[in-house]
Design a protein around this motif. Sequence first.
Motif, PDB file in Angstrom:
ATOM      1  N   GLY A   1      37.334  47.857   7.637  1.00  0.00           N
ATOM      2  CA  GLY A   1      37.699  46.711   6.572  1.00  0.00           C
ATOM      3  C   GLY A   1      37.537  45.258   7.269  1.00  0.00           C
ATOM      4  N   ALA A   2      37.129  44.467   6.467  1.00  0.00           N
ATOM      5  CA  ALA A   2      37.092  42.937   7.037  1.00  0.00           C
ATOM      6  C   ALA A   2      37.550  41.939   5.977  1.00  0.00           C
ATOM      7  N   ASP A   3      38.054  40.959   6.317  1.00  0.00           N
ATOM      8  CA  ASP A   3      38.264  39.669   5.682  1.00  0.00           C
ATOM      9  C   ASP A   3      38.315  38.653   6.317  1.00  0.00           C
ATOM     10  N   THR A   4      37.373  37.573   5.832  1.00  0.00           N
ATOM     11  CA  THR A   4      37.051  36.496   6.206  1.00  0.00           C
ATOM     12  C   THR A   4      37.654  35.165   5.692  1.00  0.00           C
ATOM     13  N   ILE A   5      38.305  34.304   6.267  1.00  0.00           N
ATOM     14  CA  ILE A   5      38.880  32.999   5.720  1.00  0.00           C
ATOM     15  C   ILE A   5      38.483  31.794   6.574  1.00  0.00           C
ATOM     16  N   VAL A   6      38.480  30.819   5.723  1.00  0.00           N
ATOM     17  CA  VAL A   6      38.266  29.366   6.239  1.00  0.00           C
ATOM     18  C   VAL A   6      39.540  28.605   6.263  1.00  0.00           C
TER      19      VAL A   6
ATOM     20  N   GLY B   1      27.819  28.999   3.127  1.00  0.00           N
ATOM     21  CA  GLY B   1      27.448  30.295   3.583  1.00  0.00           C
ATOM     22  C   GLY B   1      26.355  29.742   4.805  1.00  0.00           C
ATOM     23  N   ILE B   2      26.938  30.022   6.039  1.00  0.00           N
ATOM     24  CA  ILE B   2      26.303  29.321   7.284  1.00  0.00           C
ATOM     25  C   ILE B   2      24.860  30.263   7.322  1.00  0.00           C
TER      26      ILE B   2
ATOM     27  N   TYR C   1      28.694  33.574  15.977  1.00  0.00           N
ATOM     28  CA  TYR C   1      28.057  32.971  14.647  1.00  0.00           C
ATOM     29  C   TYR C   1      28.208  34.328  13.661  1.00  0.00           C
ATOM     30  N   ASP C   2      28.132  35.473  14.015  1.00  0.00           N
ATOM     31  CA  ASP C   2      28.116  36.610  13.300  1.00  0.00           C
ATOM     32  C   ASP C   2      29.737  36.671  12.498  1.00  0.00           C
ATOM     33  N   ASN C   3      30.747  36.110  13.289  1.00  0.00           N
ATOM     34  CA  ASN C   3      32.020  36.129  12.861  1.00  0.00           C
ATOM     35  C   ASN C   3      32.023  35.119  11.564  1.00  0.00           C
ATOM     36  N   VAL C   4      31.426  33.919  11.674  1.00  0.00           N
ATOM     37  CA  VAL C   4      31.252  33.271  10.677  1.00  0.00           C
ATOM     38  C   VAL C   4      30.470  33.664   9.284  1.00  0.00           C
ATOM     39  N   VAL C   5      29.661  34.443   9.542  1.00  0.00           N
ATOM     40  CA  VAL C   5      28.670  35.282   8.376  1.00  0.00           C
ATOM     41  C   VAL C   5      29.796  36.264   7.969  1.00  0.00           C
ATOM     42  N   GLY C   6      30.435  36.895   8.553  1.00  0.00           N
ATOM     43  CA  GLY C   6      31.515  37.975   8.068  1.00  0.00           C
ATOM     44  C   GLY C   6      32.048  39.256   8.794  1.00  0.00           C
ATOM     45  N   LEU C   7      31.424  39.169   9.831  1.00  0.00           N
ATOM     46  CA  LEU C   7      31.634  40.307  10.828  1.00  0.00           C
ATOM     47  C   LEU C   7      31.329  40.058  12.203  1.00  0.00           C
ATOM     48  N   PRO C   8      32.197  40.040  13.224  1.00  0.00           N
ATOM     49  CA  PRO C   8      31.819  39.656  14.301  1.00  0.00           C
ATOM     50  C   PRO C   8      31.448  41.084  15.148  1.00  0.00           C
ATOM     51  N   LEU C   9      30.031  41.344  15.221  1.00  0.00           N
ATOM     52  CA  LEU C   9      29.302  42.155  15.771  1.00  0.00           C
ATOM     53  C   LEU C   9      29.852  42.737  17.177  1.00  0.00           C
ATOM     54  N   THR C  10      29.910  41.883  18.050  1.00  0.00           N
ATOM     55  CA  THR C  10      30.220  42.193  19.466  1.00  0.00           C
ATOM     56  C   THR C  10      31.580  42.812  19.715  1.00  0.00           C
ATOM     57  N   VAL C  11      32.678  42.085  18.827  1.00  0.00           N
ATOM     58  CA  VAL C  11      34.029  42.577  18.735  1.00  0.00           C
ATOM     59  C   VAL C  11      34.047  44.084  18.148  1.00  0.00           C
ATOM     60  N   LEU C  12      33.578  44.294  17.037  1.00  0.00           N
ATOM     61  CA  LEU C  12      33.272  45.451  16.589  1.00  0.00           C
ATOM     62  C   LEU C  12      32.511  46.556  17.488  1.00  0.00           C
ATOM     63  N   TYR C  13      31.341  46.090  18.266  1.00  0.00           N
ATOM     64  CA  TYR C  13      31.002  47.134  18.922  1.00  0.00           C
ATOM     65  C   TYR C  13      32.026  47.477  20.233  1.00  0.00           C
ATOM     66  N   GLU C  14      32.778  46.621  20.656  1.00  0.00           N
ATOM     67  CA  GLU C  14      33.659  47.021  21.861  1.00  0.00           C
ATOM     68  C   GLU C  14      34.708  47.415  21.403  1.00  0.00           C
ATOM     69  N   ARG C  15      35.125  47.278  20.138  1.00  0.00           N
ATOM     70  CA  ARG C  15      36.612  48.078  19.597  1.00  0.00           C
ATOM     71  C   ARG C  15      36.142  49.589  19.340  1.00  0.00           C
ATOM     72  N   MET C  16      34.756  49.541  18.565  1.00  0.00           N
ATOM     73  CA  MET C  16      34.520  50.931  18.182  1.00  0.00           C
ATOM     74  C   MET C  16      34.382  51.880  19.515  1.00  0.00           C
ATOM     75  N   ARG C  17      33.738  51.293  20.721  1.00  0.00           N
ATOM     76  CA  ARG C  17      33.791  52.017  21.890  1.00  0.00           C
ATOM     77  C   ARG C  17      35.187  52.690  22.493  1.00  0.00           C
ATOM     78  N   LYS C  18      36.259  51.896  22.129  1.00  0.00           N
ATOM     79  CA  LYS C  18      37.445  52.203  22.791  1.00  0.00           C
ATOM     80  C   LYS C  18      38.004  53.309  21.632  1.00  0.00           C
TER      81      LYS C  18
END
Length: 204
Positions: A85-90, A168-169, A184-201
């Motif tokens: 689940g994700a939620d993006t705010i400015v 929308g960036i 940049y992905d975080n601004v779009v709506g989902l920080p992919l590198t963070v997701l990948y690292e957390r998923m590995r753990k």
Amino acid sequence: MHILLASASPRRRELIHRIGWEADIEKSDFPEVKNEEEALSFIRKEKKEMEFAPFAHSSLVCAANAFGKAADAASRRGDGIPVVGADTIVVLWQDILGKPENREDAFRMLRALSGKTHAVKTGMAVLYQGKTDLTVTSTEVRFRQLEDEEIRKYIETGEPMDKAGAYGIQGIGTLLVESIHGSYDNVVGLPLTVLYERMRKIVG
């Protein structure tokens, strides 16, 4: 990687597919909290104070919304595969800018952001086999100085109306941005590198 994505956002689906993952979509009906007081009330109700201890203020809001969306989806589909689940705010200073209610609201937001640096924060929750992982990723974005007429022309495209902060960036809104510091992905709506690292753990 196969996940359950608690979001109907086409932008988040595109990001997931970009890294070769598969995503089942389960749109959440979670009623989003809008401020810290509502977030704290939700967290206490869920008895999740320990999980949310690292977060405060606006970070608490997007983390609570991310968890609420993931938990809502997991309640229907289970957590046998990772539920995201994700939620993006400015955030401008301490003010949270959500999705604009109308064109006038979009104009107000964009004019406030003009020539200033703001934070884009994405709360992300991963639920998997009884485990919960929460993160908040922040990116600094600076707008160039905008003229009122170009703000109006941008609003006429319709792009701002379903996006936090009214831009929308990944689209025409990229022309409003002077600089970006962080994901940049975080601004779009989902920080992919963070997701990948957390998923590995959490998945292993």
